[in-house]
Design an enzyme around this catalytic site. Structure first.
Site, PDB file in Angstrom:
ATOM      1  N   SER A   1      -3.558  22.863  21.389  1.00 42.38           N
ATOM      2  CA  SER A   1      -3.877  21.631  20.678  1.00 42.38           C
ATOM      3  C   SER A   1      -4.186  20.536  21.691  1.00 42.38           C
ATOM      4  O   SER A   1      -3.700  20.558  22.825  1.00 42.38           O
ATOM      5  CB  SER A   1      -2.710  21.199  19.777  1.00 42.38           C
TER       6      SER A   1
ATOM      7  N   HIS B   1      -9.857  15.428  18.477  1.00 44.20           N
ATOM      8  CA  HIS B   1      -8.663  16.249  18.282  1.00 44.20           C
ATOM      9  C   HIS B   1      -9.078  17.665  17.943  1.00 44.20           C
ATOM     10  O   HIS B   1     -10.075  17.886  17.263  1.00 44.20           O
ATOM     11  CB  HIS B   1      -7.807  15.684  17.134  1.00 44.20           C
TER      12      HIS B   1
ATOM     13  N   ASN C   1      -7.102  21.830  17.270  1.00 38.95           N
ATOM     14  CA  ASN C   1      -5.904  22.646  17.212  1.00 38.95           C
ATOM     15  C   ASN C   1      -6.296  24.023  16.688  1.00 38.95           C
ATOM     16  O   ASN C   1      -6.893  24.137  15.622  1.00 38.95           O
ATOM     17  CB  ASN C   1      -4.872  21.990  16.273  1.00 38.95           C
ATOM     18  N   TYR C   2      -5.975  25.076  17.437  1.00 38.10           N
ATOM     19  CA  TYR C   2      -6.284  26.445  17.021  1.00 38.10           C
ATOM     20  C   TYR C   2      -5.067  27.331  17.241  1.00 38.10           C
ATOM     21  O   TYR C   2      -4.434  27.255  18.293  1.00 38.10           O
ATOM     22  CB  TYR C   2      -7.486  27.000  17.807  1.00 38.10           C
ATOM     23  N   ARG C   3      -4.743  28.164  16.241  1.00 37.85           N
ATOM     24  CA  ARG C   3      -3.516  28.953  16.313  1.00 37.85           C
ATOM     25  C   ARG C   3      -3.682  30.364  15.750  1.00 37.85           C
ATOM     26  O   ARG C   3      -4.578  30.633  14.965  1.00 37.85           O
ATOM     27  CB  ARG C   3      -2.377  28.254  15.552  1.00 37.85           C
TER      28      ARG C   3
END
Length: 273
Positions: free
Chosen positions: A184, A198, A200-202
């Site tokens: 992130s 911004h 964010n990768y999960r």
């Protein structure tokens, strides 16, 4: 005004950090739209969570999973995985990908600034895993920039499992093994005419509850990115969406319009006059 795009396919969860799971051992179609960050959830036509509000569910899952205190570490390990025998496993490959991405992004940010450098904190989690937090601040270009990775795993308490599944209080599953890894970043330029960014990768996994042997493991990817300008310049917006579309088109040409619509619908503010 925010320009956003989601890069995680899901049929029932919009702008969700964790999208609908894919079972590794069955064709289960159940949906687990849980998250531990600030992404909003949009459920399907029928309400999946009739008794628990979204903020309550988010806080329950977040507090239950992150209850352990982080331990500072003096050195960065080659891997946060313990007992992982194969470097070709999804967990190992995803950890390598996000750590390489962290290095690449941080190098680009430092090069753009021309002087300031990131400070790094390494931490571990007693229950399993850890992370690397990097912050650059008071530079020539960046007021503050953070790029963080985390690779955590262990056992999810029953409260978090019930919150994720919207199960009734009468349902008392045993602890649920889980794995979560992600990257992130939030970038704040000094120039007010430059937009904030911004992303964010999960990747997330849950095994069957310990009292339900034989149930399939579930896994899913998710994330998103958004551009937030204080002053809108059309060339910035075009560049942002061109890059996102190019990334999506490498996999499926329908991804970009589908994910962009999710974001457009979410960020549209309806005003009652």
């Amino acid at each position: 005004m925010t320009h956003s795009i989601v890069l995680s396919p899901s049929s029932s969860s919009c702008f969700s950090l964790f999208t609908s799971p894919n079972s590794t051992t069955s064709s289960s179609s159940s949906s687990w739209p849980i998250r531990t960050d600030t992404f909003p959830i949009s459920s399907s036509k029928s309400s999946r969570f009739p008794s628990i509000s979204r903020p309550q569910r988010r806080l329950m899952v977040q507090s239950a999973v992150s209850i352990e205190k982080e331990t500072p570490e003096a050195h960065r390990p080659d891997t946060f995985l313990r007992g992982e025998s194969s470097s070709s496993s999804v967990r190992a490959r995803f950890e390598k990908m996000i750590r390489d991405a962290q290095d690449t992004v941080c190098q680009a940010i430092e090069a753009a600034d021309g002087g300031a450098q990131f400070k790094e904190d390494v931490w571990s989690r007693p229950g399993g895993g850890g992370g690397i937090s990097r912050v650059l601040q008071d530079g020539a270009v960046w007021e503050k920039a953070g790029v963080n990775v985390s690779v955590v795993y262990g056992v999810m308490p029953p409260e978090a499992y019930r919150a994720a599944k919207a199960a009734s209080a009468d349902t008392k599953p045993g602890p649920v093994p889980f794995f979560a890894a992600g990257i992130s970043s939030v970038l704040h330029p000094k120039n007010p005419f430059a937009p904030t960014l911004h992303f964010n990768y999960r990747y997330f996994e849950t095994d069957a509850p310990q009292d339900t042997p034989g149930a399939p493991r579930q896994w899913w990817f998710g994330g998103g990115t958004d551009l937030t300008p204080a002053y809108i310049f059309e060339e910035d917006v075009k560049h942002f969406h061109t890059v996102q579309k190019s990334a999506c088109d490498k996999f499926e040409p329908t991804f970009y319009p589908k994910f962009k619509k999710w974001c457009d619908d979410y960020f549209y503010i309806k005003v009652c006059l």
